[in-house]
Design a protein around this motif. Structure first.
Motif, PDB file in Angstrom:
ATOM      1  N   THR A   1       4.157  40.353  27.561  1.00 22.64           N
ATOM      2  CA  THR A   1       3.956  38.974  28.302  1.00 22.64           C
ATOM      3  C   THR A   1       5.312  37.958  28.109  1.00 22.64           C
ATOM      4  O   THR A   1       5.815  38.156  27.026  1.00 22.64           O
ATOM      5  CB  THR A   1       2.898  38.115  27.420  1.00 22.64           C
ATOM      6  OG1 THR A   1       1.780  39.048  27.550  1.00 22.64           O
ATOM      7  CG2 THR A   1       2.903  36.820  27.708  1.00 22.64           C
ATOM      8  N   LEU A   2       5.499  37.450  29.124  1.00 20.18           N
ATOM      9  CA  LEU A   2       6.746  36.597  29.162  1.00 20.18           C
ATOM     10  C   LEU A   2       6.214  35.150  29.251  1.00 20.18           C
ATOM     11  O   LEU A   2       5.416  34.625  30.081  1.00 20.18           O
ATOM     12  CB  LEU A   2       7.594  36.788  30.257  1.00 20.18           C
ATOM     13  CG  LEU A   2       9.123  36.159  30.258  1.00 20.18           C
ATOM     14  CD1 LEU A   2       9.936  36.826  28.877  1.00 20.18           C
ATOM     15  CD2 LEU A   2       9.837  36.217  31.352  1.00 20.18           C
TER      16      LEU A   2
ATOM     17  N   VAL B   1      10.346  33.200  26.015  1.00 13.91           N
ATOM     18  CA  VAL B   1       9.526  33.883  24.992  1.00 13.91           C
ATOM     19  C   VAL B   1       9.093  35.005  25.268  1.00 13.91           C
ATOM     20  O   VAL B   1       8.327  34.842  26.261  1.00 13.91           O
ATOM     21  CB  VAL B   1       8.849  33.041  23.850  1.00 13.91           C
ATOM     22  CG1 VAL B   1       8.325  33.971  23.021  1.00 13.91           C
ATOM     23  CG2 VAL B   1       9.522  31.927  23.360  1.00 13.91           C
ATOM     24  N   TYR B   2       9.479  36.285  24.758  1.00 11.86           N
ATOM     25  CA  TYR B   2       9.019  37.604  25.434  1.00 11.86           C
ATOM     26  C   TYR B   2       8.115  38.180  24.138  1.00 11.86           C
ATOM     27  O   TYR B   2       8.738  38.433  23.145  1.00 11.86           O
ATOM     28  CB  TYR B   2      10.090  38.707  25.653  1.00 11.86           C
ATOM     29  CG  TYR B   2       9.381  39.984  26.332  1.00 11.86           C
ATOM     30  CD1 TYR B   2       8.681  40.024  27.089  1.00 11.86           C
ATOM     31  CD2 TYR B   2      10.168  41.040  25.497  1.00 11.86           C
ATOM     32  CE1 TYR B   2       8.162  41.585  27.804  1.00 11.86           C
ATOM     33  CE2 TYR B   2       9.384  42.187  26.141  1.00 11.86           C
ATOM     34  CZ  TYR B   2       8.629  42.407  27.185  1.00 11.86           C
ATOM     35  OH  TYR B   2       8.352  43.478  27.563  1.00 11.86           O
ATOM     36  N   VAL B   3       7.000  38.493  24.359  1.00  9.37           N
ATOM     37  CA  VAL B   3       6.229  39.088  23.610  1.00  9.37           C
ATOM     38  C   VAL B   3       5.878  40.574  23.814  1.00  9.37           C
ATOM     39  O   VAL B   3       5.157  40.929  24.823  1.00  9.37           O
ATOM     40  CB  VAL B   3       4.627  38.441  23.274  1.00  9.37           C
ATOM     41  CG1 VAL B   3       3.836  38.928  22.042  1.00  9.37           C
ATOM     42  CG2 VAL B   3       4.808  36.873  23.226  1.00  9.37           C
ATOM     43  N   LYS B   4       6.647  41.366  23.377  1.00 13.54           N
ATOM     44  CA  LYS B   4       6.942  42.837  23.774  1.00 13.54           C
ATOM     45  C   LYS B   4       5.275  43.391  23.620  1.00 13.54           C
ATOM     46  O   LYS B   4       5.117  44.127  24.654  1.00 13.54           O
ATOM     47  CB  LYS B   4       7.613  43.353  22.917  1.00 13.54           C
ATOM     48  CG  LYS B   4       8.408  44.869  23.582  1.00 13.54           C
ATOM     49  CD  LYS B   4       9.427  45.600  22.675  1.00 13.54           C
ATOM     50  CE  LYS B   4       9.743  46.773  23.058  1.00 13.54           C
ATOM     51  NZ  LYS B   4      10.612  47.339  22.164  1.00 13.54           N
TER      52      LYS B   4
ATOM     53  N   ASP C   1      10.676  43.116  32.479  1.00 16.50           N
ATOM     54  CA  ASP C   1       9.707  44.106  32.449  1.00 16.50           C
ATOM     55  C   ASP C   1       8.428  43.297  31.755  1.00 16.50           C
ATOM     56  O   ASP C   1       8.247  43.595  30.276  1.00 16.50           O
ATOM     57  CB  ASP C   1      10.265  45.099  31.609  1.00 16.50           C
ATOM     58  CG  ASP C   1       9.172  46.428  31.646  1.00 16.50           C
ATOM     59  OD1 ASP C   1       8.441  46.441  32.420  1.00 16.50           O
ATOM     60  OD2 ASP C   1       9.317  47.233  30.687  1.00 16.50           O
ATOM     61  N   ALA C   2       7.562  42.732  32.370  1.00 17.22           N
ATOM     62  CA  ALA C   2       6.422  42.015  31.729  1.00 17.22           C
ATOM     63  C   ALA C   2       5.154  42.411  32.810  1.00 17.22           C
ATOM     64  O   ALA C   2       5.548  42.275  34.078  1.00 17.22           O
ATOM     65  CB  ALA C   2       6.614  40.661  31.634  1.00 17.22           C
ATOM     66  N   ASP C   3       4.156  42.270  32.175  1.00 13.64           N
ATOM     67  CA  ASP C   3       2.724  42.324  33.110  1.00 13.64           C
ATOM     68  C   ASP C   3       2.085  41.096  33.269  1.00 13.64           C
ATOM     69  O   ASP C   3       1.289  40.846  34.225  1.00 13.64           O
ATOM     70  CB  ASP C   3       1.609  43.212  32.270  1.00 13.64           C
ATOM     71  CG  ASP C   3       2.173  44.591  32.200  1.00 13.64           C
ATOM     72  OD1 ASP C   3       2.853  45.111  32.919  1.00 13.64           O
ATOM     73  OD2 ASP C   3       1.669  45.251  31.233  1.00 13.64           O
ATOM     74  N   GLN C   4       2.643  40.172  32.429  1.00 16.12           N
ATOM     75  CA  GLN C   4       2.083  38.616  32.409  1.00 16.12           C
ATOM     76  C   GLN C   4       2.986  37.594  32.353  1.00 16.12           C
ATOM     77  O   GLN C   4       4.023  37.737  31.445  1.00 16.12           O
ATOM     78  CB  GLN C   4       0.852  38.437  31.656  1.00 16.12           C
ATOM     79  CG  GLN C   4       0.227  37.155  31.530  1.00 16.12           C
ATOM     80  CD  GLN C   4      -0.860  36.893  30.565  1.00 16.12           C
ATOM     81  OE1 GLN C   4      -1.728  36.409  31.012  1.00 16.12           O
ATOM     82  NE2 GLN C   4      -0.567  37.299  29.315  1.00 16.12           N
ATOM     83  N   VAL C   5       3.433  36.752  33.164  1.00 14.62           N
ATOM     84  CA  VAL C   5       4.409  35.751  33.247  1.00 14.62           C
ATOM     85  C   VAL C   5       3.473  34.390  33.131  1.00 14.62           C
ATOM     86  O   VAL C   5       2.805  34.188  34.127  1.00 14.62           O
ATOM     87  CB  VAL C   5       5.390  35.672  34.228  1.00 14.62           C
ATOM     88  CG1 VAL C   5       6.060  34.535  34.459  1.00 14.62           C
ATOM     89  CG2 VAL C   5       5.988  37.220  34.475  1.00 14.62           C
ATOM     90  N   ILE C   6       3.716  33.500  32.191  1.00 16.27           N
ATOM     91  CA  ILE C   6       3.116  32.171  31.927  1.00 16.27           C
ATOM     92  C   ILE C   6       3.994  30.955  31.958  1.00 16.27           C
ATOM     93  O   ILE C   6       4.904  31.204  31.560  1.00 16.27           O
ATOM     94  CB  ILE C   6       2.310  32.339  30.643  1.00 16.27           C
ATOM     95  CG1 ILE C   6       1.576  33.512  30.312  1.00 16.27           C
ATOM     96  CG2 ILE C   6       1.331  30.964  30.378  1.00 16.27           C
ATOM     97  CD1 ILE C   6       1.206  33.779  28.905  1.00 16.27           C
ATOM     98  N   CYS C   7       3.753  30.376  32.868  1.00 18.18           N
ATOM     99  CA  CYS C   7       4.552  29.226  33.332  1.00 18.18           C
ATOM    100  C   CYS C   7       3.819  28.054  32.633  1.00 18.18           C
ATOM    101  O   CYS C   7       2.673  27.561  32.959  1.00 18.18           O
ATOM    102  CB  CYS C   7       4.877  29.060  34.693  1.00 18.18           C
ATOM    103  SG  CYS C   7       5.239  30.357  35.755  1.00 18.18           S
TER     104      CYS C   7
ATOM    105  N   VAL D   1      -0.312  31.168  35.101  1.00 22.72           N
ATOM    106  CA  VAL D   1      -0.060  32.452  35.146  1.00 22.72           C
ATOM    107  C   VAL D   1       0.324  32.888  36.530  1.00 22.72           C
ATOM    108  O   VAL D   1      -0.313  32.905  37.511  1.00 22.72           O
ATOM    109  CB  VAL D   1      -1.357  33.461  34.705  1.00 22.72           C
ATOM    110  CG1 VAL D   1      -1.020  35.050  34.630  1.00 22.72           C
ATOM    111  CG2 VAL D   1      -1.836  33.132  33.134  1.00 22.72           C
ATOM    112  N   LEU D   2       1.352  33.792  36.543  1.00 23.00           N
ATOM    113  CA  LEU D   2       2.079  34.241  37.829  1.00 23.00           C
ATOM    114  C   LEU D   2       1.225  35.595  38.036  1.00 23.00           C
ATOM    115  O   LEU D   2       1.319  36.391  37.086  1.00 23.00           O
ATOM    116  CB  LEU D   2       3.617  34.446  37.593  1.00 23.00           C
ATOM    117  CG  LEU D   2       4.154  34.986  38.753  1.00 23.00           C
ATOM    118  CD1 LEU D   2       4.124  34.320  40.108  1.00 23.00           C
ATOM    119  CD2 LEU D   2       5.574  35.242  38.410  1.00 23.00           C
TER     120      LEU D   2
END
Ligand code: ZN
Length: 226
Positions: free
Chosen positions: A174-175, A167-170, A213-219, A224-225
């Motif tokens: 954040t991804l 899920v991408y929150v533009k 194209d994300a500043d934050q990647v949440i696994c 958070v990566l």
């Protein structure tokens, strides 16, 4: 702009501790939960939401990234108590979540059972029972790649399961990866490659997500990566 709140749900399995990270995406007119935790863990989710100043009652949607029990186990309980929450999943994953088709993870675990060494058979059987205990729930909104629901863009990320989505929150850049990416010692990896249903697909999805194209990647597994 959407606000992103990362939840930390802690579980003990014997000596081992497991932490999973459902994510809340909150805007003025919607509140989405991405994945909801293990079977029987609704109360834990409610307590963690409260600690972060949130209430399950205010949820409008729950996105299920895929059919695995650690992601949808608590869904029947959640939907039972808060029937207004809309369940969102991919077209491909929906029949496994709603129980129209048998869980692919269960089919895989049953198949592996025959090949497990004697000392692992009890564990294998217990795992099968855990998956069998997951209650199916109908999917209200079926989505595909690039669909937008309540400000969130669906990113197809097949591999771990065929209909897996991220899920991408533009607006928040954040991804939310689900199990398309997991973190091990801070490094992005494929979650449980030995159980991945399509390893090539999973590798492609991992690269797709890491190049997003994300500043934050949440696994879900790992947080958070950075
Ligand atoms: Zn998982």
């Amino acid at each position: 702009m959407e606000k992103i709140i990362i939840l930390d749900l802690k579980f003990k399995f014997g000596e081992a501790e497991d932490v999973i990270h459902p994510v809340v995406v909150k805007s003025d007119d919607s509140m989405i939960l991405v994945d909801c935790g293990y079977t029987g863990s609704l109360q834990k989710l409610e307590v963690e939401m409260h600690q972060k100043g949130l209430d399950c009652e205010a949820l409008t949607h729950v996105f299920i990234t895929h059919q695995d029990h650690d992601h949808m186990g608590a869904l029947a309980e959640l939907k039972g108590k808060y029937p207004h929450i809309l369940v969102v999943a991919s077209e491909q994953e929906a029949p496994y979540i709603s129980g129209e088709l048998k869980s692919l993870r269960l089919a895989q675990a049953e198949q592996m059972q025959a090949y497990l060494p004697e000392e692992q058979k009890a564990f294998g059987k217990a795992f099968c029972d855990i998956i069998r205990a997951v209650k199916p729930v109908p999917v209200d909104i079926k989505v595909k790649d690039a669909d937008v629901v309540a400000g969130c863009t669906i990113v197809e990320s097949t591999g771990h399961t065929p209909g897996h989505i991220s899920v991408y929150v533009k607006s928040a850049r954040t991804l939310i990866t689900g199990d398309a990416v997991a973190l091990e010692n801070g490094k992005p990896v494929i979650a449980n490659p030995q159980f991945t249903l399509d390893l090539k697909g999973a590798e492609a999805s991992l690269n797709k997500i890491l190049n997003y194209d994300a500043d934050q990647v949440i696994c879900y597994h790992g947080g958070v990566l950075t």
